[in-house]
Design a protein around this motif. Structure first.
Motif, mmCIF file in Angstrom:
data_model
loop_
_atom_site.group_PDB
_atom_site.id
_atom_site.type_symbol
_atom_site.label_atom_id
_atom_site.label_comp_id
_atom_site.label_asym_id
_atom_site.label_seq_id
_atom_site.Cartn_x
_atom_site.Cartn_y
_atom_site.Cartn_z
ATOM 1 N N ARG A 1 50.848 31.091 42.814
ATOM 2 C CA ARG A 1 49.449 30.982 42.361
ATOM 3 C C ARG A 1 48.792 29.731 42.935
ATOM 4 O O ARG A 1 47.672 29.781 43.440
ATOM 5 C CB ARG A 1 49.445 30.972 40.830
ATOM 6 C CG ARG A 1 48.109 30.860 40.162
ATOM 7 C CD ARG A 1 47.249 32.097 40.244
ATOM 8 N NE ARG A 1 47.739 33.208 39.468
ATOM 9 C CZ ARG A 1 47.324 34.477 39.629
ATOM 10 N NH1 ARG A 1 46.427 34.775 40.551
ATOM 11 N NH2 ARG A 1 47.808 35.439 38.890
ATOM 12 N N ASP B 1 42.521 31.548 44.662
ATOM 13 C CA ASP B 1 41.930 32.635 43.872
ATOM 14 C C ASP B 1 42.236 34.035 44.429
ATOM 15 O O ASP B 1 41.637 35.019 44.014
ATOM 16 C CB ASP B 1 40.421 32.422 43.690
ATOM 17 C CG ASP B 1 39.718 32.253 45.015
ATOM 18 O OD1 ASP B 1 40.379 32.465 46.064
ATOM 19 O OD2 ASP B 1 38.521 31.912 45.023
ATOM 20 N N LYS C 1 44.192 37.466 44.599
ATOM 21 C CA LYS C 1 44.942 38.210 43.595
ATOM 22 C C LYS C 1 46.394 38.345 44.018
ATOM 23 O O LYS C 1 46.676 38.494 45.212
ATOM 24 C CB LYS C 1 44.344 39.598 43.414
ATOM 25 C CG LYS C 1 43.044 39.577 42.636
ATOM 26 C CD LYS C 1 42.594 41.000 42.405
ATOM 27 C CE LYS C 1 41.226 41.020 41.762
ATOM 28 N NZ LYS C 1 40.570 42.297 41.977
ATOM 29 N N ASP D 1 48.239 39.879 38.931
ATOM 30 C CA ASP D 1 47.001 40.659 38.888
ATOM 31 C C ASP D 1 47.216 42.157 39.059
ATOM 32 O O ASP D 1 46.498 42.962 38.489
ATOM 33 C CB ASP D 1 46.057 40.137 39.969
ATOM 34 C CG ASP D 1 45.779 38.662 39.772
ATOM 35 O OD1 ASP D 1 45.160 38.311 38.757
ATOM 36 O OD2 ASP D 1 46.234 37.848 40.599
ATOM 37 N N LYS E 1 47.459 47.153 34.046
ATOM 38 C CA LYS E 1 47.060 46.526 35.318
ATOM 39 C C LYS E 1 47.083 47.551 36.437
ATOM 40 O O LYS E 1 47.796 48.551 36.362
ATOM 41 C CB LYS E 1 48.050 45.407 35.652
ATOM 42 C CG LYS E 1 47.995 44.258 34.673
ATOM 43 C CD LYS E 1 47.513 42.980 35.320
ATOM 44 C CE LYS E 1 46.913 42.051 34.309
ATOM 45 N NZ LYS E 1 47.651 40.816 34.111
#
Ligand SMILES: *Cc1c(COP(=O)(O)O)cnc(C)c1O
Length: 347
Positions: free
Chosen positions: A20, A25, A27, A53, A70
Motif C-alpha cells: 500500500r 492510491d 487499487k 480493493d 468486493k
C-alpha cells in the motif's frame, strides 16, 4: 492434524501495508488464485478483505469460492461465463472468440487482456480498436472497465521498462474511454523503476508479494511456515539399513523420528522462498560440504535418514536435545503445491 501450514496474519498485514505504501492510491488486487498460492483461499480472503480493493482469481470456480462483496477480477479469458453473473464479477476478454460466450442483453463487467510480449494469452494491440468497436456495436451490455497486460520477464528491468512504455502508449489512446489500466504484478510493485514507469496505471495485482515470495528487498516477509509433528520416536538397536531398498545404513543408537508427511505432500519438490542472496550462496557452498536439508527444529537443521515415502518421512533426531514430547519440525518448502486438504492455521 500433525502436518499443517501456519499463516502469520501480522506478516500478511505488514506485507499489505508495504505494498500500500509503495503504490499510493492505486487499487490493490489481492491475487488469491491457486488456493491463495496454497495458503487457503477462504482463510486468506477473509482475513485480508478489509485491507485490499479487489480479489484476483484464475477461474470462475475460484471466484465462486470467495465470500466477498468486493470486486473479483477473473484473470483467465478461458474461464466459462455464467448466464447470470454476480455484480462484483469482472471477466477477462482476450479475443473475438470470447464474445459469443457472453449472453446478449445481460450486464457483464470486463477488462481486456492485452498481449505485450508474453505470447500466452491476450489480444494484440493492433486488434484492440476492432474489438472495442465490435463490443460497442454488438454487445452494448458488456461494460469495458479496464485494460491490462502481464509482465513476464520482470527480473529484466530494462526490457520490462520497454514493455511498460509500450503498454503506456497503447493505454494513452484509450484514456477517457477505459477507466482502469494495470500491468504491475509483485515484481513490478517491489521495484522502484518499474513502479515509476507504470505511474499511469491505477491498479496493481499482487500475489507473490502478499505471501512473501517476492519483495524481501523492501521488507516483505514470508507469511507461512509448514510444520509437522514427530508422530513416533525410537532408537535403532543394532546396525542395519533404513527405508526402502536398503540403501541407507543406520548405526545402533540412532534416534529416529517419523514425520506424518511425504512425497504425497510434495516434500521433495521445494520452491524455496528467497530470504537473502548472500545466505543462499553460502548455503549452496555449504551443501557441497555438508548435506543440505529442508527441515529444521528450532532453527537447527534436521536430516532425513532416507528419501521420503509416500506419507511418512524418517528423520535423524540423534543430536536433537529436547525434553519435549512434541517435536515440531519446520519444512522449508513452498506453499504453492500444498494440497487444499492440508490444515491451515491462521495465527
Ligand atoms: C498470477 C497473476 C498475477 C500475480 O502475480 P505475482 O507475481 O504473484 O504477483 C498477476 N497478474 C496475472 C494476470 C496473474 O495471472
Amino acid at each position: 492434524m500433525d502436518f499443517w501450514c501456519e499463516v502469520d496474519k501480522k506478516k500478511l498485514y505488514s506485507n499489505i501495508d508495504i505494498i500500500r505504501n509503495r503504490v499510493g492510491d492505486k487499487k490493490i488486487v489481492a491475487v488469491v488464485k491457486g488456493n491463495a498460492y496454497g495458503l487457503g483461499i477462504g482463510g486468506i480472503s477473509k482475513y485480508i478483505e478489509s485491507k485490499v480493493d479487489l480479489f484476483g482469481v484464475a477461474t470462475l470456480d475460484e471466484a465462486n469460492k470467495l465470500k466477498t462483496q468486493k470486486d473479483i477480477l477473473i484473470m483467465s479469458p478461458v474461464c466459462s461465463i455464467p448466464t447470470t453473473p454476480k455484480s462484483n464479477y469482472i471477466f477477462t476478454i482476450d479475443s473475438f472468440n470470447d464474445l459469443n460466450k457472453f449472453k446478449k442483453n445481460t450486464k457483464y463487467r470486463v477488462h481486456i487482456y492485452l498481449d505485450s510480449g508474453m505470447n500466452r494469452l491476450g489480444i494484440k494491440a493492433n486488434e484492440l480498436d476492432k474489438l472495442l468497436t465490435d463490443l460497442k456495436e454488438n454487445y452494448p451490455s458488456i461494460k469495458v472497465e479496464g485494460l491490462y497486460t502481464h509482465l513476464h520477464n520482470a527480473t529484466n528491468i530494462e526490457e520490462t521498462k520497454k514493455q511498460i512504455f509500450m503498454f503506456r502508449n497503447i493505454c494513452e489512446k484509450y484514456i477517457g474511454i477505459i477507466p482502469n489500466f494495470h500491468c504491475l504484478n509483485s515484481k513490478g510493485i517491489v521495484n522502484d523503476e518499474l513502479l515509476s514507469e507504470a505511474s499511469f496505471t491505477n491498479i496493481v495485482r499482487a500475489g507473490n508479494a502478499l505471501y512473501g515470495y517476492d519483495g524481501t528487498n523492501v521488507g516483505i516477509q514470508k507469511v507461512f511456515s509448514i510444520k509437522a509433528k514427530v508422530i513416533k520416536q525410537y532408537t535403532i538397536e543394532t546396525d542395519g539399513y533404513i527405508g526402502y531398498g536398503a540403501k541407507r545404513k543406520v548405526k545402533a543408537g540412532t534416534k529416529v523420528g517419523v514425520l506424518p508427511c511425504g512425497t504425497i505432500d510434495k516434500l521433495t519438490y521445494i520452491k524455496n522462498v528467497k530470504t537473502n542472496m548472500v545466505k543462499d550462496c553460502l548455503k549452496a557452498v555449504k551443501s557441497h560440504i555438508k548435506p543440505s536439508t529442508y527441515m529444521y527444529y528450532k532453527g537447527k537443521p534436521i536430516f532425513e535418514l532416507c528419501t521420503p515415502n509416500m506419507n511418512c518421512t524418517l528423520i535423524d533426531l540423534t543430536n536433537i536435545e529436547t525434553d519435549s514430547k512434541d517435536i515440531i519440525v519446520e519444512l522449508s518448502m513452498g506453499s504453492i503445491l500444498l494440497d487444499s486438504s492440508i490444515e491451515k492455521r491462521y495465527i
